[in-house]
Design a protein around this motif. Structure first.
Motif, PDB file in Angstrom:
ATOM      1  N   LEU A   1       0.806  -1.154   0.089  1.00  0.00           N
ATOM      2  CA  LEU A   1       0.056  -0.058   0.117  1.00  0.00           C
ATOM      3  C   LEU A   1       0.726   1.221   0.044  1.00  0.00           C
ATOM      4  CD1 LEU A   1      -2.814   1.554   0.319  1.00  0.00           C
ATOM      5  CD2 LEU A   1      -2.418   1.216   2.879  1.00  0.00           C
ATOM      6  N   GLY A   2       1.903   1.376   1.108  1.00  0.00           N
ATOM      7  CA  GLY A   2       2.502   2.581   0.868  1.00  0.00           C
ATOM      8  C   GLY A   2       3.691   2.882  -0.001  1.00  0.00           C
ATOM      9  N   VAL A   3       4.540   1.923  -0.345  1.00  0.00           N
ATOM     10  CA  VAL A   3       5.380   2.001  -1.289  1.00  0.00           C
ATOM     11  C   VAL A   3       4.883   2.735  -2.738  1.00  0.00           C
ATOM     12  CG1 VAL A   3       7.269   1.229  -2.809  1.00  0.00           C
ATOM     13  CG2 VAL A   3       7.167   0.516  -0.474  1.00  0.00           C
ATOM     14  N   PRO A   4       3.923   2.219  -3.250  1.00  0.00           N
ATOM     15  CA  PRO A   4       3.413   2.964  -4.652  1.00  0.00           C
ATOM     16  C   PRO A   4       2.887   4.160  -3.929  1.00  0.00           C
ATOM     17  CG  PRO A   4       2.581   0.657  -4.449  1.00  0.00           C
ATOM     18  CD  PRO A   4       3.229   0.913  -3.168  1.00  0.00           C
TER      19      PRO A   4
ATOM     20  N   VAL B   1       0.657   1.848 -10.267  1.00  0.00           N
ATOM     21  CA  VAL B   1       0.444   2.467  -8.972  1.00  0.00           C
ATOM     22  C   VAL B   1      -0.551   1.809  -8.438  1.00  0.00           C
ATOM     23  CG1 VAL B   1       0.219   4.616  -7.764  1.00  0.00           C
ATOM     24  CG2 VAL B   1       1.799   4.388  -9.382  1.00  0.00           C
ATOM     25  N   ILE B   2      -1.996   2.014  -8.909  1.00  0.00           N
ATOM     26  CA  ILE B   2      -3.255   1.845  -8.480  1.00  0.00           C
ATOM     27  C   ILE B   2      -3.417   0.439  -8.157  1.00  0.00           C
ATOM     28  CG2 ILE B   2      -5.795   1.687  -9.184  1.00  0.00           C
ATOM     29  CD1 ILE B   2      -5.169   4.053 -10.847  1.00  0.00           C
ATOM     30  N   ALA B   3      -2.976  -0.650  -8.803  1.00  0.00           N
ATOM     31  CA  ALA B   3      -3.366  -2.196  -8.655  1.00  0.00           C
ATOM     32  C   ALA B   3      -2.487  -2.530  -7.339  1.00  0.00           C
ATOM     33  CB  ALA B   3      -2.894  -3.149  -9.669  1.00  0.00           C
ATOM     34  N   PRO B   4      -1.066  -2.198  -6.960  1.00  0.00           N
ATOM     35  CA  PRO B   4      -0.557  -2.998  -5.945  1.00  0.00           C
ATOM     36  C   PRO B   4      -1.336  -1.813  -4.616  1.00  0.00           C
ATOM     37  CG  PRO B   4       0.933  -1.626  -6.925  1.00  0.00           C
ATOM     38  CD  PRO B   4      -0.236  -1.680  -8.085  1.00  0.00           C
ATOM     39  N   SER B   5      -1.561  -0.876  -4.745  1.00  0.00           N
ATOM     40  CA  SER B   5      -1.966   0.020  -3.686  1.00  0.00           C
ATOM     41  C   SER B   5      -3.394  -0.584  -3.314  1.00  0.00           C
ATOM     42  CB  SER B   5      -2.281   1.420  -4.061  1.00  0.00           C
ATOM     43  OG  SER B   5      -1.235   2.054  -4.261  1.00  0.00           O
ATOM     44  N   VAL B   6      -4.230  -1.000  -4.306  1.00  0.00           N
ATOM     45  CA  VAL B   6      -5.459  -1.518  -3.986  1.00  0.00           C
ATOM     46  C   VAL B   6      -5.252  -2.915  -3.250  1.00  0.00           C
ATOM     47  CG1 VAL B   6      -7.937  -2.495  -4.930  1.00  0.00           C
ATOM     48  CG2 VAL B   6      -6.843  -0.380  -5.694  1.00  0.00           C
TER      49      VAL B   6
ATOM     50  N   VAL C   1      -6.580  -3.760   0.751  1.00  0.00           N
ATOM     51  CA  VAL C   1      -7.630  -4.768   1.000  1.00  0.00           C
ATOM     52  C   VAL C   1      -7.024  -5.636   1.918  1.00  0.00           C
ATOM     53  CG1 VAL C   1      -8.875  -6.796   0.118  1.00  0.00           C
ATOM     54  CG2 VAL C   1      -8.902  -4.550  -1.134  1.00  0.00           C
ATOM     55  N   GLY C   2      -5.650  -6.024   1.789  1.00  0.00           N
ATOM     56  CA  GLY C   2      -5.104  -7.138   2.586  1.00  0.00           C
ATOM     57  C   GLY C   2      -4.745  -6.488   3.969  1.00  0.00           C
ATOM     58  N   LEU C   3      -4.665  -5.335   3.847  1.00  0.00           N
ATOM     59  CA  LEU C   3      -4.220  -4.764   5.385  1.00  0.00           C
ATOM     60  C   LEU C   3      -5.613  -4.698   5.993  1.00  0.00           C
ATOM     61  CD1 LEU C   3      -2.277  -3.289   7.118  1.00  0.00           C
ATOM     62  CD2 LEU C   3      -2.714  -1.227   6.128  1.00  0.00           C
TER      63      LEU C   3
END
Length: 208
Positions: free
Chosen positions: A60-63, A191-196, A200-202
């Motif tokens: 979430l944070g890195v992207p 950027v969007i895909a890994p953040s989502v 969700v995982g968090l």
């Protein structure tokens, strides 16, 4: 504060200019180093739950850090203006650019929309400093004993200077045939895909 970079090629009549924020680049690099260090420590030393949580926090944070600090860019080419914002890349032929302005943020206006220029932040502090320098220069330029002092160019804030350069490029380019066309907007799914996925995982890990 912005940092213009200029490069030329034999095919280009005018130098290509790129604008980024040095402060954002430095802050983003520091945040990434700190986040990766803490995340790696949690992954190596933590429990299974902690490791999974750390992985999702990094996803979430890195992207997001990259998106808001390292990614923003404004590139002025011979035929078009490219605006790379946190989640979108906007390509604007110069003919489509109607206005470039800076109030509390730098913006480019077209017939169909308005886009912020994240890479050119507006600093009210810089503007006030430039205004004070201009006032001092005006005072020094008052004729004394019949002589006019030469105070040099009027100081300007970096954002205002960058937008003035962009306006000049637009004036030269807008009427060329190669600078005609419609704006194109592309979303940055990298950027969007890994953040989502990270969000969700968090949320799942915090709910367990």
């Amino acid at each position: 504060m912005t940092s213009p970079d200029r490069s030329t090629s034999p095919q280009q009549q005018y130098a290509e200019r790129s604008y980024r924020s040095p402060a954002a680049l430095a802050g983003g690099a520091l945040l990434l180093l700190l986040g990766l260090w803490l995340g790696a420590d949690a992954v190596l030393r933590g429990t299974a739950h902690t490791k999974l949580t750390a992985v999702f926090v990094l996803l979430l944070g890195v992207p997001l850090v990259v998106a808001f600090t390292l990614r923003p860019l404004v590139r002025a080419g011979e035929d078009r203006l490219t605006v790379r914002n946190p989640f979108r890349t906007i390509t604007l032929p110069w003919s489509a650019v109607e206005e470039l302005r800076a109030t509390f943020s730098a913006e480019v206006l077209t017939g169909g929309g308005k886009y912020q220029l994240w890479a050119i932040p507006v600093s009210l502090r810089q503007r006030k400093k430039a205004a004070r320098q201009a006032d001092r220069g005006a005072g020094a330029a008052r004729p004394r004993f019949g002589l006019q002092a030469d105070t040099g160019p009027v100081p300007r804030a970096m954002a205002d200077q960058a937008l003035e350069e962009l306006r000049e490029i637009r004036e030269r380019a807008a009427h060329r045939e190669s600078a005609q066309g419609e704006p194109e907007v592309r979303w940055s799914y990298a950027v969007i895909a890994p953040s989502v996925v990270g969000a969700v995982g968090l949320a799942v890990m915090l709910a367990l």
